[in-house]
Design an enzyme around this catalytic site. Sequence first.
Site, PDB file in Angstrom:
ATOM      1  N   LYS A  22       0.837  -1.199   0.000  1.00  0.00           N
ATOM      2  CA  LYS A  22       0.000   0.000   0.000  1.00  0.00           C
ATOM      3  C   LYS A  22       0.875   1.253   0.000  1.00  0.00           C
ATOM      4  O   LYS A  22       0.680   2.172  -0.790  1.00  0.00           O
ATOM      5  CB  LYS A  22      -0.898  -0.049   1.226  1.00  0.00           C
ATOM      6  CG  LYS A  22      -2.204   0.621   1.033  1.00  0.00           C
ATOM      7  CD  LYS A  22      -3.172   0.251   2.155  1.00  0.00           C
ATOM      8  CE  LYS A  22      -3.836  -1.091   1.897  1.00  0.00           C
ATOM      9  NZ  LYS A  22      -4.574  -1.614   3.040  1.00  0.00           N
ATOM     10  N   ARG A  93      -4.102   2.130   8.153  1.00  0.00           N
ATOM     11  CA  ARG A  93      -4.318   0.885   7.403  1.00  0.00           C
ATOM     12  C   ARG A  93      -3.071   0.024   7.445  1.00  0.00           C
ATOM     13  O   ARG A  93      -1.968   0.540   7.490  1.00  0.00           O
ATOM     14  CB  ARG A  93      -4.603   1.171   5.931  1.00  0.00           C
ATOM     15  CG  ARG A  93      -5.854   1.921   5.646  1.00  0.00           C
ATOM     16  CD  ARG A  93      -5.807   2.434   4.214  1.00  0.00           C
ATOM     17  NE  ARG A  93      -6.895   3.331   3.957  1.00  0.00           N
ATOM     18  CZ  ARG A  93      -7.981   2.993   3.247  1.00  0.00           C
ATOM     19  NH1 ARG A  93      -8.076   1.802   2.722  1.00  0.00           N
ATOM     20  NH2 ARG A  93      -8.940   3.866   3.058  1.00  0.00           N
ATOM     21  N   GLY A 102      -8.454  -8.147   2.748  1.00  0.00           N
ATOM     22  CA  GLY A 102      -9.398  -8.458   3.814  1.00  0.00           C
ATOM     23  C   GLY A 102      -8.788  -9.111   5.031  1.00  0.00           C
ATOM     24  O   GLY A 102      -9.473  -9.397   6.003  1.00  0.00           O
ATOM     25  N   MET A 104      -6.245  -7.937   7.006  1.00  0.00           N
ATOM     26  CA  MET A 104      -5.780  -7.074   8.082  1.00  0.00           C
ATOM     27  C   MET A 104      -6.817  -5.972   8.292  1.00  0.00           C
ATOM     28  O   MET A 104      -7.791  -5.891   7.578  1.00  0.00           O
ATOM     29  CB  MET A 104      -4.432  -6.477   7.693  1.00  0.00           C
ATOM     30  CG  MET A 104      -3.474  -7.510   7.151  1.00  0.00           C
ATOM     31  SD  MET A 104      -2.744  -8.525   8.424  1.00  0.00           S
ATOM     32  CE  MET A 104      -1.575  -7.371   9.059  1.00  0.00           C
ATOM     33  N   ARG A 339      -2.826  -1.398  -6.436  1.00  0.00           N
ATOM     34  CA  ARG A 339      -1.997  -2.609  -6.364  1.00  0.00           C
ATOM     35  C   ARG A 339      -2.274  -3.427  -7.617  1.00  0.00           C
ATOM     36  O   ARG A 339      -3.273  -3.187  -8.310  1.00  0.00           O
ATOM     37  CB  ARG A 339      -2.338  -3.419  -5.117  1.00  0.00           C
ATOM     38  CG  ARG A 339      -3.777  -3.836  -5.101  1.00  0.00           C
ATOM     39  CD  ARG A 339      -4.130  -4.552  -3.828  1.00  0.00           C
ATOM     40  NE  ARG A 339      -5.565  -4.815  -3.822  1.00  0.00           N
ATOM     41  CZ  ARG A 339      -6.291  -4.973  -2.737  1.00  0.00           C
ATOM     42  NH1 ARG A 339      -5.736  -4.903  -1.557  1.00  0.00           N
ATOM     43  NH2 ARG A 339      -7.569  -5.222  -2.821  1.00  0.00           N
ATOM     44  N   HIS A 455     -15.370  -9.093  -0.514  1.00  0.00           N
ATOM     45  CA  HIS A 455     -14.402 -10.059   0.000  1.00  0.00           C
ATOM     46  C   HIS A 455     -14.576 -11.420  -0.670  1.00  0.00           C
ATOM     47  O   HIS A 455     -13.615 -12.030  -1.138  1.00  0.00           O
ATOM     48  CB  HIS A 455     -14.588 -10.166   1.514  1.00  0.00           C
ATOM     49  CG  HIS A 455     -13.688 -11.166   2.167  1.00  0.00           C
ATOM     50  ND1 HIS A 455     -14.075 -12.468   2.415  1.00  0.00           N
ATOM     51  CD2 HIS A 455     -12.419 -11.062   2.589  1.00  0.00           C
ATOM     52  CE1 HIS A 455     -13.076 -13.107   2.984  1.00  0.00           C
ATOM     53  NE2 HIS A 455     -12.048 -12.288   3.105  1.00  0.00           N
ATOM     54  N   SER A 755      12.160 -43.474 -14.745  1.00  0.00           N
ATOM     55  CA  SER A 755      11.089 -42.496 -14.566  1.00  0.00           C
ATOM     56  C   SER A 755      10.830 -42.397 -13.068  1.00  0.00           C
ATOM     57  O   SER A 755      10.529 -43.403 -12.413  1.00  0.00           O
ATOM     58  CB  SER A 755       9.834 -42.941 -15.308  1.00  0.00           C
ATOM     59  OG  SER A 755       8.834 -41.958 -15.133  1.00  0.00           O
ATOM     60  N   CYS A 822       7.101 -39.023 -13.332  1.00  0.00           N
ATOM     61  CA  CYS A 822       5.695 -39.276 -13.636  1.00  0.00           C
ATOM     62  C   CYS A 822       4.790 -39.275 -12.416  1.00  0.00           C
ATOM     63  O   CYS A 822       3.640 -39.668 -12.493  1.00  0.00           O
ATOM     64  CB  CYS A 822       5.549 -40.582 -14.414  1.00  0.00           C
ATOM     65  SG  CYS A 822       6.024 -42.035 -13.474  1.00  0.00           S
ATOM     66  N   TYR A 841      12.290 -35.214 -19.354  1.00  0.00           N
ATOM     67  CA  TYR A 841      10.865 -34.909 -19.510  1.00  0.00           C
ATOM     68  C   TYR A 841      10.135 -35.059 -18.183  1.00  0.00           C
ATOM     69  O   TYR A 841      10.608 -35.719 -17.261  1.00  0.00           O
ATOM     70  CB  TYR A 841      10.208 -35.787 -20.583  1.00  0.00           C
ATOM     71  CG  TYR A 841      10.136 -37.261 -20.239  1.00  0.00           C
ATOM     72  CD1 TYR A 841       9.078 -37.768 -19.497  1.00  0.00           C
ATOM     73  CD2 TYR A 841      11.126 -38.156 -20.658  1.00  0.00           C
ATOM     74  CE1 TYR A 841       9.012 -39.120 -19.172  1.00  0.00           C
ATOM     75  CE2 TYR A 841      11.067 -39.492 -20.344  1.00  0.00           C
ATOM     76  CZ  TYR A 841      10.006 -39.974 -19.594  1.00  0.00           C
ATOM     77  OH  TYR A 841       9.948 -41.295 -19.266  1.00  0.00           O
TER      78      TYR A 841
HETATM   79  C1  PEP Z   1       4.401 -42.818  -8.371  1.00  0.00           C
HETATM   80  O1  PEP Z   1       4.527 -43.579  -7.418  1.00  0.00           O
HETATM   81  O2  PEP Z   1       4.877 -41.678  -8.381  1.00  0.00           O
HETATM   82  C2  PEP Z   1       3.641 -43.234  -9.552  1.00  0.00           C
HETATM   83  C3  PEP Z   1       3.587 -42.451 -10.614  1.00  0.00           C
HETATM   84  O3  PEP Z   1       2.950 -44.376  -9.500  1.00  0.00           O
HETATM   85  P1  PEP Z   1       1.563 -44.589  -8.727  1.00  0.00           P
HETATM   86  O4  PEP Z   1       1.034 -43.225  -8.407  1.00  0.00           O
HETATM   87  O5  PEP Z   1       0.704 -45.345  -9.655  1.00  0.00           O
HETATM   88  O6  PEP Z   1       1.997 -45.362  -7.529  1.00  0.00           O
END
Ligand code: PEP
Length: 867
Positions: A22, A93, A102, A104, A339, A455, A755, A822, A841
């Site tokens: 502010k 303020r 909202g 403070m 802001r 709010h 992975s 993954c 990846y």
């Molecule tokens: C994991 O364990 O991160 C995974 C991708 O396999 P799952 O979630 O199927 O155990």
Amino acid sequence: MAAQVYLLQEAEGLSKDLLGGKGFGLVAMRRAGLPVPPAFVVTTEACRRYLRTGEVPGLWEEVRAKMAALEDLAGKRFGLGEGASPPLLVSVRSGAPVSMPGMMDTILNLGLTLEGVEALARATGNPRFAWDSFRRLLAMYGEVVLGEGSEVFEDFEEKLSALKERRGAETEADLTAEDLEELAYVYLAHLEARGTPFPLDPWAQLEGAILAVFRSWQNPRARTYRRIYGIPEDLGTAVVVQAMVFGNLGEDSGTGVGFTRNPATGEKGLYGEYLRNAQGEDVVAGIRTPEPLDRLRDYAPGLYGELLEVAEGLEGHFRDMQDFEFTVERGKLYLLQTRSGKRTAQAAVRIAVEMAEEGLITKEEAILRVEANALPGLLRPAVDRNKAPKPLVKGLPASPGAAFGHAVFSNEAAERYTAQGLPTILIRPETTPEDITGMYLSKGILTARGGLTSHAAVVARGLGVPAVVGAEALRVYPGEGRARAEGVEIREGDLLTLDGSTGEVYLGSVPLVEAAGEALLAKLLSWAEPHRRLGVRANADTPEDAQRARAFGAEGIGLCRTEHMFFQEERLPWVRRLILAATEEEEAEALEVLFHFQKEDFKGILRAMDGLPVTVRLLDPPLHEFLPPLAELGEKAEAGDDEARALLERAKALHELNPMLGFRGVRLLLLRPGIFRMQLRALLEAAKELREEGLNPRPEVMLPLVADPKEVARARALAEELFREYGPIPFGTMIETPRAALLAGEIAPLVDFFSFGTNDLTQMTFGLSRDDAGKFLPRYVEEGLFPFDPSERLDEKGVGRLLRLAVEEGRRANPGLKLGLCGEHGGEAGSVRFVADLLDYTSASPFRVLTARLAAAQAGLSSLQPV
Ligand code: PEP
Ligand code: MG
């Protein structure tokens, strides 16, 4: 010691961390020549010192000196009216370095005393205004400084209602000067009676208010807000003390909130709300519903023109969409605050792209401006209006997307339903910061009162929760857990659907449609792509998911979980036969049937992802997951069902106390190699048939739950038998047990890729079951024991360390090793940025592919500006 208090003109060049958002905004606006009432700022450093030690040496001397300067600038005396001049009153303020709407507290009209009221009445010729200002000060000061809670607020509300009733007054506007004077004395007496008398000395008021703002940094709702948004605990808040200007001096006065672009859609243009003859709190609290700024064009075109200029000036200066507060005192415009405005994901994308096209920011800045985690919200579904029934009520569309859930009227009810896994819609007359827990947990928010800047609206947009506000036909009785609209009663637990894009609210569940693809997002991502090094794949188990992921830009499948295919209804009997098989022939017969199903599954997915890699993970869960619950089998067996009896015995034999750590994954595949062979052959055969159709399938096979190189070597030998027949495909393993990460150097030479399964790796590294942790982990985070939930965001310190180690040792042992991730973290922006330089990846659920793409590009730009 450095100064702790600065006038706006002295504070140029000081940081936002020191001045708070502010104060920083006011300094910049004054500098840019915009009309800002004189003010000074008490720094966040003073707040931190106070919270640490309970005192701030020298502060009051500095405050007095700056107040003297403020008096000169305003040409009035603090607390005292002289002659025809009204007293100088100030607002106090809070202003933290990070916006916390909202959270403070604010006090207006500070400095008024009984003599001051008389002087103000004389100077303005308006005793009603003077007494109204005083009773507002008493109410705010009583609640925020003396009450330290809401009970004073409620007492005062009761007294106000009682007075209105006695006078037969519909609204506060019907009360006279005498009524308000009486009310002020009632308030004074009440504060006296509860042992917290109101200080009738302006300096005592000022000191009390500044300290209360400091302390409000620690109030529970501020803490909750910081926890939800990951705001550090130790920033502290600055305090802005500013000469009051009055929006409640008559019809040529008023107060409003403006946005330089529409915060819901991002459309360029002045947007906001205005309340004639009112003080700022009336708008923000959503107590009266204001009118759109557009109306000013008709009855105050001069003012509207000035606001347009202000909006332009603010954007030019801050190079971002601004959310500003202003007051008009007898026709003269003053800016009180600006802001960067909160916005929906949709608006964020549109604003970033359009500002870059207007040349206000660079394309790189546009990429960094969008919160990647918010992108899935962009794709939120909407109510299908062609199929929906007539809505029950309509309010203002405050935060887009459709939501469906059980009506709840309190934080406690929201928690209760959520704990049972049930979605909720929070219904309130209006929301206050006290409601933050319920708002956070609910899928949708509905209020009866308040505008698009109330709010409820601001917080919902920030949270990405669909919301409808100001549904005026709705009567809400939170204490009784019910609401009424159009003669229909809504009770706790009733099902509702709301659409935050249209403002419509429906009883029960109604059909939804998927969000339309976003051309602007596509443009932003096309700018982002050249900065992305990390590949992005999707976690998908069906052709539909694969197609969707591909449309979102996935460059393959990083995880295809095969167990979901086993759960389909027509296959379960064969899966159960497989489990029951007593002889090799019986097993072979079941596997043969399953083989054909699997082959078709794989063909569908490989076809959808033609030309792109598809990583198929072999069966992961323990076999007993495919059996009906023991109780059900028991009942059937007792009723004479032979198959149920056999299954019951097998189920008992397979039963594990800790299935998560049991006979599953590669362990099961190695000891029941028939399943392994069936799955891999189905994959290879599927690819072969597609190749014969002229397609270019690119399957990869992956082992789950490996903990030792020997497991990998044995599995590889099994796979090689089939590779000899069909030709090889990439062979890899998940790294999801800590031991596999530690032995990565020994495992790497046996595979083509790793992975990281960060779901399991997190649960095993922490020793924290991902199925049960939900019961206590939120409290852990709340108590500050964990900075965040590690199942959502990758724990860089521990799990991340294992990951780094495995990457380094794996690459060293096998320079050609490909590396992916993954777990669910693969679609969380912070985690993606962490692995952006480490891996080849990441793989995310289809909707999160967009998040991963943008976050990976942001990582590439991070040297430009931290995200
Ligand atoms: C994991 O364990 O991160 C995974 C991708 O396999 P799952 O979630 O199927 O155990
Ligand atoms: Mg796993």
